[in-house]
Design a protein around this motif. Sequence first.
Motif, PDB file in Angstrom:
ATOM      1  N   LEU A  68      29.941  60.220  34.722  1.00 44.13           N
ATOM      2  CA  LEU A  68      29.921  59.327  33.561  1.00 44.13           C
ATOM      3  C   LEU A  68      30.968  58.230  33.706  1.00 44.13           C
ATOM      4  O   LEU A  68      30.693  57.049  33.417  1.00 44.13           O
ATOM      5  CB  LEU A  68      30.164  60.150  32.291  1.00 44.13           C
ATOM      6  N   VAL A  69      32.162  58.572  34.146  1.00 46.98           N
ATOM      7  CA  VAL A  69      33.219  57.575  34.316  1.00 46.98           C
ATOM      8  C   VAL A  69      32.834  56.580  35.412  1.00 46.98           C
ATOM      9  O   VAL A  69      33.141  55.379  35.314  1.00 46.98           O
ATOM     10  CB  VAL A  69      34.564  58.262  34.619  1.00 46.98           C
ATOM     11  N   LEU A 129      40.832  54.406  34.585  1.00 48.81           N
ATOM     12  CA  LEU A 129      39.632  55.231  34.684  1.00 48.81           C
ATOM     13  C   LEU A 129      39.987  56.706  34.813  1.00 48.81           C
ATOM     14  O   LEU A 129      39.272  57.574  34.304  1.00 48.81           O
ATOM     15  CB  LEU A 129      38.779  54.778  35.864  1.00 48.81           C
ATOM     16  N   ALA A 130      41.086  57.012  35.478  1.00 47.60           N
ATOM     17  CA  ALA A 130      41.536  58.407  35.562  1.00 47.60           C
ATOM     18  C   ALA A 130      41.868  58.944  34.178  1.00 47.60           C
ATOM     19  O   ALA A 130      41.517  60.078  33.832  1.00 47.60           O
ATOM     20  CB  ALA A 130      42.753  58.506  36.480  1.00 47.60           C
ATOM     21  N   VAL A 131      42.531  58.133  33.365  1.00 48.91           N
ATOM     22  CA  VAL A 131      42.879  58.552  32.009  1.00 48.91           C
ATOM     23  C   VAL A 131      41.621  58.699  31.156  1.00 48.91           C
ATOM     24  O   VAL A 131      41.519  59.626  30.341  1.00 48.91           O
ATOM     25  CB  VAL A 131      43.866  57.545  31.387  1.00 48.91           C
ATOM     26  N   ILE A 132      40.654  57.800  31.330  1.00 46.16           N
ATOM     27  CA  ILE A 132      39.397  57.935  30.591  1.00 46.16           C
ATOM     28  C   ILE A 132      38.714  59.250  30.955  1.00 46.16           C
ATOM     29  O   ILE A 132      38.201  59.971  30.086  1.00 46.16           O
ATOM     30  CB  ILE A 132      38.470  56.735  30.861  1.00 46.16           C
ATOM     31  N   VAL A 136      49.785  62.316  31.574  1.00 51.82           N
ATOM     32  CA  VAL A 136      50.528  63.277  30.754  1.00 51.82           C
ATOM     33  C   VAL A 136      50.087  63.189  29.297  1.00 51.82           C
ATOM     34  O   VAL A 136      49.962  64.213  28.603  1.00 51.82           O
ATOM     35  CB  VAL A 136      52.045  63.035  30.890  1.00 51.82           C
ATOM     36  N   ALA A 137      49.819  61.976  28.816  1.00 49.59           N
ATOM     37  CA  ALA A 137      49.414  61.795  27.423  1.00 49.59           C
ATOM     38  C   ALA A 137      48.095  62.508  27.127  1.00 49.59           C
ATOM     39  O   ALA A 137      47.962  63.191  26.104  1.00 49.59           O
ATOM     40  CB  ALA A 137      49.307  60.305  27.085  1.00 49.59           C
ATOM     41  N   VAL A 138      47.101  62.375  28.011  1.00 53.96           N
ATOM     42  CA  VAL A 138      45.820  63.044  27.733  1.00 53.96           C
ATOM     43  C   VAL A 138      45.960  64.557  27.900  1.00 53.96           C
ATOM     44  O   VAL A 138      45.269  65.322  27.221  1.00 53.96           O
ATOM     45  CB  VAL A 138      44.682  62.494  28.616  1.00 53.96           C
ATOM     46  N   ALA A 193      44.593  67.745  36.139  1.00 58.41           N
ATOM     47  CA  ALA A 193      43.995  67.678  37.474  1.00 58.41           C
ATOM     48  C   ALA A 193      42.823  66.705  37.499  1.00 58.41           C
ATOM     49  O   ALA A 193      42.599  66.014  38.494  1.00 58.41           O
ATOM     50  CB  ALA A 193      43.543  69.076  37.911  1.00 58.41           C
ATOM     51  N   MET A 194      42.083  66.638  36.400  1.00 59.64           N
ATOM     52  CA  MET A 194      40.967  65.705  36.301  1.00 59.64           C
ATOM     53  C   MET A 194      41.443  64.263  36.467  1.00 59.64           C
ATOM     54  O   MET A 194      40.804  63.454  37.149  1.00 59.64           O
ATOM     55  CB  MET A 194      40.294  65.887  34.943  1.00 59.64           C
ATOM     56  N   THR A 195      42.575  63.933  35.868  1.00 58.10           N
ATOM     57  CA  THR A 195      43.093  62.571  36.013  1.00 58.10           C
ATOM     58  C   THR A 195      43.517  62.294  37.456  1.00 58.10           C
ATOM     59  O   THR A 195      43.335  61.180  37.955  1.00 58.10           O
ATOM     60  CB  THR A 195      44.286  62.328  35.072  1.00 58.10           C
ATOM     61  N   MET A 196      44.052  63.293  38.126  1.00 56.93           N
ATOM     62  CA  MET A 196      44.454  63.104  39.517  1.00 56.93           C
ATOM     63  C   MET A 196      43.236  62.888  40.416  1.00 56.93           C
ATOM     64  O   MET A 196      43.243  62.037  41.304  1.00 56.93           O
ATOM     65  CB  MET A 196      45.258  64.310  40.005  1.00 56.93           C
ATOM     66  N   VAL A 197      42.187  63.652  40.178  1.00 59.66           N
ATOM     67  CA  VAL A 197      40.948  63.469  40.931  1.00 59.66           C
ATOM     68  C   VAL A 197      40.360  62.097  40.638  1.00 59.66           C
ATOM     69  O   VAL A 197      39.932  61.372  41.545  1.00 59.66           O
ATOM     70  CB  VAL A 197      39.940  64.583  40.578  1.00 59.66           C
ATOM     71  N   GLY A 198      40.338  61.715  39.362  1.00 56.08           N
ATOM     72  CA  GLY A 198      39.794  60.417  38.995  1.00 56.08           C
ATOM     73  C   GLY A 198      40.544  59.269  39.632  1.00 56.08           C
ATOM     74  O   GLY A 198      39.956  58.266  40.026  1.00 56.08           O
ATOM     75  N   ARG A 199      41.865  59.399  39.757  1.00 56.81           N
ATOM     76  CA  ARG A 199      42.636  58.311  40.367  1.00 56.81           C
ATOM     77  C   ARG A 199      42.279  58.144  41.839  1.00 56.81           C
ATOM     78  O   ARG A 199      42.197  57.024  42.344  1.00 56.81           O
ATOM     79  CB  ARG A 199      44.134  58.588  40.210  1.00 56.81           C
TER      80      ARG A 199
END
Length: 553
Positions: free
Chosen positions: A490-491, A185-188, A66-68, A171-177
């Motif tokens: 990259l992550v 890493l999801a937050v990054i 949520v923060a990002v 959505a990017m953070t959800m995919v990353g998780r």
Amino acid sequence: MGSNGVGADARDATPDALDAPESPDSPDVLEPAVDDRSRGSRLDERWAHLLRTPRRRALWYWGGPVAVALLAAVLRFWNLGTPQELVFDETYYVKDAWTLIANGYESSWPEGANEDFNRGDTEVYSDDPAYVVHPPLGKWMLGLGMATFGADNAFWWRAVTALAGVVAVFAMTMVGRILFRSTLLAVIAGFLFAIDGNAIVMSRVALLDNWLMLFGLLGFWFVLLDRSRTSSRFAARLAAQQEAGGDSRSGPVVWARPWVVAAGVALGAAIAVKWSGLYFLAAVGVYLVLVDALARRRAGLPFYVEGAVVKQGPITFLLLVPTAAVTYLASWTGWLVTSGGYYRGWADEPGNAASGFWSWVPHPLQSLWHYHQAAYGYHVGVRTEHPWEANPLTWPLMLRPTNMYYADAAGCGADQCVASIIGIANPLIWWAATLATLYLVYRFARYHEWQAGAVLLGVAAGYLPWLLYVERTVFHFYTIAYQPYVILALVYVLDLVLGRPDDLRWRRQQGIATVAVYLTVVTAVSVFFYPLWAAIPVSPEFRQLHFWLPGWG
């Protein structure tokens, strides 16, 4: 192996290791090796102490993404109404969106309509149809803000597109998780996407490509969710089949795959924005079959290919493709239920309607098919000189980002001020992501890690088809469609640099320091470039400092 399932040791990169997404009660990437103080880092120890309760872990689990997303919202919505004029291809899509809301189909505008529209005189369109070559869903989405709050303010031309950019970061953070099994890493991943220039610019101008990116990313997310859910269902069905003494040489069929249906809706929506969404649908279809075949092989089934292709394949097709087709057709509802759209009455004209076998098809659908044939002919043959066109072969190096707006301005404190909007990605993110993507090709070829394969699938679907059209007029901002996946690449590499929490202390601390320095530097670069992404007045000399390559200015 990295701490989140993608790392140096291929023996740990089993396809099933990361199926279940991390829960709020799971330890994060920085959990220390408490029984060996020569390993890990003090930061790992402090992080584990900070997240020592389930409530704190749950707060981080959702609070980080949520923060990002909130950071992305600030960067996308701040001063969004500047400039108060149609920018680049907004001249087509914003006005098309407004007439869709009014007439149900894209309508024509008189000469000089841009100036009228910029002043707030938005009712000068006619009822005559306009010939457009992109499906209508993206324009319907652009029209939502204008339909609710009016079309006389540039903020509302762009607000819904900016919101799409914020949703994409979440959505990017959800995919990353799911990929990395780590909220950190999801937050990054979400943070890099939130502060990147190409992503910011494409969220701040009312074009279609941000919607293509969002729906494609949602489809990718849903497919990953299906992967983690279907494996348990398949195992249960296979066990029941074997216990019943049935023929289990090729395995059972799984019908209950709601996330495949959801992916069909999302990818159908992507196609309904731009036809290049078809490549994402095709890639996902192939991916689902391959994943199913590998699951059957791991289960020891001798006819795993037949089971995946002949048995499960048709079911997967029925869940995915017709859903996408219905979603796509629904986007044309305004054109179908009205009578004024371009080519809307084509089949009613003498000699045009189909005869023979296809004569049963309703005339509106025959007319729509003719429209698609004409639009396809335009797409494959379009070639007009444009000062900011960029050959797809140059996209990975970002040799020619798109300058969308440039004008004299005031308020920068210098004798002369200018404002511009240039789709320059953060160079340190874009170039590093390009190198990381190349590394993932090697990584996947050597270790067959499913995370690498999934990320490369997204890159391939968004980039490789354009290599067939190197003679066509295209632009660098098209890269937004696959940018989430190169950032995920990259992550992936940043995870390797971070190392494991139980690595030797010097190794772990070195990895954390390297990633921290990189993130700090790319943040500073984004701050430096932000005026050129958000039309903030600057001096010509300051603007020139941003042109690191000859093709940028």
